[in-house]
Motif scaffolding. Structure first.
Motif, PDB file in Angstrom:
ATOM      1  N   PRO A 297       0.811  -1.229   0.000  1.00  0.00           N
ATOM      2  CA  PRO A 297       0.000   0.000   0.000  1.00  0.00           C
ATOM      3  C   PRO A 297       0.844   1.279   0.000  1.00  0.00           C
ATOM      4  O   PRO A 297       0.456   2.272  -0.627  1.00  0.00           O
ATOM      5  N   LEU A 298       1.988   1.268   0.669  1.00  0.00           N
ATOM      6  CA  LEU A 298       2.877   2.432   0.629  1.00  0.00           C
ATOM      7  C   LEU A 298       3.441   2.620  -0.774  1.00  0.00           C
ATOM      8  O   LEU A 298       3.589   3.753  -1.257  1.00  0.00           O
ATOM      9  N   LEU A 351      11.046   7.098   0.510  1.00  0.00           N
ATOM     10  CA  LEU A 351      10.428   5.952   1.177  1.00  0.00           C
ATOM     11  C   LEU A 351      11.491   5.016   1.739  1.00  0.00           C
ATOM     12  O   LEU A 351      11.314   4.441   2.824  1.00  0.00           O
ATOM     13  N   ALA A 352      12.599   4.875   1.020  1.00  0.00           N
ATOM     14  CA  ALA A 352      13.685   4.024   1.517  1.00  0.00           C
ATOM     15  C   ALA A 352      14.285   4.585   2.804  1.00  0.00           C
ATOM     16  O   ALA A 352      14.573   3.848   3.749  1.00  0.00           O
ATOM     17  N   GLY A 369       9.458  -2.517   8.560  1.00  0.00           N
ATOM     18  CA  GLY A 369      10.376  -1.522   8.010  1.00  0.00           C
ATOM     19  C   GLY A 369      11.327  -2.055   6.956  1.00  0.00           C
ATOM     20  O   GLY A 369      11.447  -1.476   5.863  1.00  0.00           O
ATOM     21  N   PRO A 370      12.054  -3.157   7.235  1.00  0.00           N
ATOM     22  CA  PRO A 370      12.978  -3.690   6.220  1.00  0.00           C
ATOM     23  C   PRO A 370      12.276  -4.077   4.926  1.00  0.00           C
ATOM     24  O   PRO A 370      12.850  -3.935   3.838  1.00  0.00           O
ATOM     25  N   ILE A 371      11.040  -4.551   5.021  1.00  0.00           N
ATOM     26  CA  ILE A 371      10.286  -4.918   3.821  1.00  0.00           C
ATOM     27  C   ILE A 371       9.951  -3.670   3.020  1.00  0.00           C
ATOM     28  O   ILE A 371      10.084  -3.637   1.794  1.00  0.00           O
ATOM     29  N   VAL A 372       9.497  -2.627   3.719  1.00  0.00           N
ATOM     30  CA  VAL A 372       9.167  -1.360   3.059  1.00  0.00           C
ATOM     31  C   VAL A 372      10.401  -0.781   2.370  1.00  0.00           C
ATOM     32  O   VAL A 372      10.327  -0.261   1.250  1.00  0.00           O
ATOM     33  N   GLN A 373      11.553  -0.883   3.025  1.00  0.00           N
ATOM     34  CA  GLN A 373      12.777  -0.323   2.469  1.00  0.00           C
ATOM     35  C   GLN A 373      13.145  -0.983   1.143  1.00  0.00           C
ATOM     36  O   GLN A 373      13.587  -0.323   0.204  1.00  0.00           O
TER      37      GLN A 373
END
Length: 541
Positions: A297-298, A351-352, A369-373
């Motif tokens: 979603p982000l 976003l990273a 967090g690590p997944i989003v990065q």
């Protein structure tokens, strides 16, 4: 020559205006949905979100099958007929498509409702608690299918306001119903709460459909009052329209199907391979929720503008192609790709940098967090893919995106199967596979965009954009740690975004990549930014 340039500028402004309207509507929708997702994720938790996300790919697959790419075909054919003054033909396109979509939507809605048990019994959905969510989503398929027909027709007239308004209304009703039913049913169990959240899709679709019906009848009334529909044009017959619709819709439907197909492949592969890596069923469901319900979603939120631009490109390029204006095709393509880079490159880097702070502040799940990065790298790739798909569809090459997406899906399946099962990677392997899927499709699309439009990337401009984004990210990294000492995490995120946009914009102005015309197109603040640029001597009079 000056007259031609002015006409081209007006057409480009019209394209950007349509994209802007959809972007504003999309932004409002995403913000509402994002806030809803924050609340809902706290109510349901990672496990409850995982149950909802297990049902959602089935819904997307059925929705893609029910509409079968017809809305895009409606938009293309309607735009062509409007360009040639065949308004009666445009109405015939809508009438025929509405009948087809009503039937397909009803059939698929019933199929999902009565087939939910079969999906559970045959272990296609591994967690039986997802049954309630699947059944609750079934009625929405019919109403969303009907809604898509109205949107396609109105977009063919290049009327983007109805789509934007209907999206906002749809989201408001959807979010309200999701939160109400999820909260009411939570005492009955997590699976019932996930089912309650799924009921919001139907409520939102009905509300959005009513808005579009209003705009449709207002357009018809205006046509009658202005006698514009009485022009004498040799209109295409119903059989010809259906043949063209099928020819355009079939490859578009295949492209549309790729998203839910890939989502379903993720559903079938990722939890199983996580279990192979040593996770329990509950842990695998939670990690699956982090990726698909929080990180993705982000990713989608960061590409609102490019998604809107892609939608606006389809009828715009179809109209220009129908009158044979090759120069305007190339100009619109260049403008679209440039805008995609301007928006998605800084969004990807930002976003990273803010991956873990965002996951903590928004979801109360720093573990995501690590997944989003990792997924942040896909923002720029997704923006290019969206825009390039819109370009190819607008030019009538609707088969190419699905072929490219199919090739990319094969890459993703292979990477998901191998990387996710590795204990040192786990769900991070799935995140890298997601990036690879988007990247392969984007690169293949751009190869064909170059072939059919002659578009060439302005490398100097691209380097300036990347440099400005790097400077912005460096400032953002330092600013976030300082701001967090004085305010709460969520407020810090908003402050970070304001700082990031300011730094990025100033660096672009200094490098000369933002022109005066670019600034003037920005609503409300545009003229003030122009004054600032002149006052700072970034522009010379």
């Amino acid at each position: 020559m000056g007259t031609v340039d002015k006409k081209n500028n007006r057409q480009s402004d019209s394209l950007l205006k349509g994209a802007l309207i959809l972007s504003v509507g999309g932004m409002v929708v995403k913000v509402i949905g994002f806030l809803n997702w924050i609340i809902l994720s706290r109510v349901l938790g990672g496990e409850g979100i995982g149950l909802y996300q297990m049902a959602f790919p089935i819904y997307l697959l059925a929705l893609s099958l029910s509409s079968a790419g017809i809305p895009v075909a409606i938009s293309i054919i309607t735009a062509e007929k409007v360009a040639h003054g065949d308004y009666q033909g445009a109405n015939r396109v809508f009438t025929l498509s509405l009948k087809i979509l009503a039937l397909s939507g009803f059939v698929l809605s019933c199929g999902v409702y009565f087939g939910a048990g079969w999906l559970i019994e045959n272990q296609i959905i591994r967690d039986p608690r997802a049954y309630s969510a699947i059944v609750a989503l079934a009625p929405a398929i019919f109403f969303v299918t009907m809604l898509s027909s109205f949107r396609g027709y109105l977009q063919g007239w290049q009327m983007m306001t109805p789509t934007a308004v209907s999206q906002i209304v749809e989201q408001l009703f959807r979010v309200g119903a999701m939160l109400i039913f999820a909260s009411l049913l939570l005492p009955q169990g997590l699976e019932y709460a996930a089912g309650g959240a799924s009921m919001g899709a139907g409520a939102g679709a009905v509300a959005g459909l009513l808005v579009l019906i209003f705009y449709y009848f207002r357009l018809q009334r205006n046509l009658v009052n202005s006698s514009i529909g009485e022009q004498n044009v040799n209109s295409e017959g119903s059989a010809g329209i259906v043949r063209r619709m099928v020819k355009l819709a079939f490859p578009v439907s295949m492209a549309s199907l790729m998203l839910p197909v890939v989502s379903n492949l993720d559903l079938f592969i990722v939890p199983v391979r996580l279990e192979a890596a040593g996770y329990s069923v509950e842990e695998a469901t939670e990690l699956f929720g982090y990726l698909t319900g929080m990180a993705v979603p982000l990713l989608n939120l960061a590409t609102i503008i490019t998604a809107a631009l892609a939608t606006s490109l389809v009828p715009g390029l179809a109209e220009v192609k129908s009158i044979g204006n090759k120069l305007q095709i190339k100009q619109r393509t260049a403008a679209a790709v440039r805008l995609a880079l301007l928006v998605t490159v800084p969004a990807s880097m930002g976003l990273a940098v803010l991956a873990t702070p965002l996951a903590s502040a928004v979801y109360h799940a720093p573990e995501a967090g690590p997944i989003v990065q990792i997924v942040a790298a896909g923002v720029c790739l997704l923006g290019i893919h969206q825009v390039s798909t819109g370009i190819l569809q607008g030019l009538g090459h609707t088969t190419l995106p699905v072929v490219n997406m199919g090739a990319a899906a094969l890459v993703k399946v292979g990477l998901n199967w191998t990387l996710t099962a590795r204990p040192e990677l786990g769900i991070l392997g799935s995140a890298w596979a997601t990036n690879a899927d988007i990247g392969v499709a984007a690169v293949l699309n751009m190869v064909f965009v170059y072939r059919y439009t002659g578009f060439r990337l302005n490398f100097t401009g691209a380097v300036k954009i990347i440099f400005a984004a790097i400077v912005m990210s460096s400032v953002l990294f330092e600013a976030n740690s300082i701001i967090l000492r004085t305010v709460d995490a969520l407020t810090a995120i908003f402050a970070d975004m304001i700082i990031a946009m300011g730094v990025y914009g100033v660096v672009l102005l200094f490098l000369g990549e933002l022109t005066e015309q670019d600034l003037q197109r920005i609503p409300v603040a545009g003229r003030y930014l122009v004054r600032f640029a002149y006052a700072s001597r970034l522009y010379k009079r």
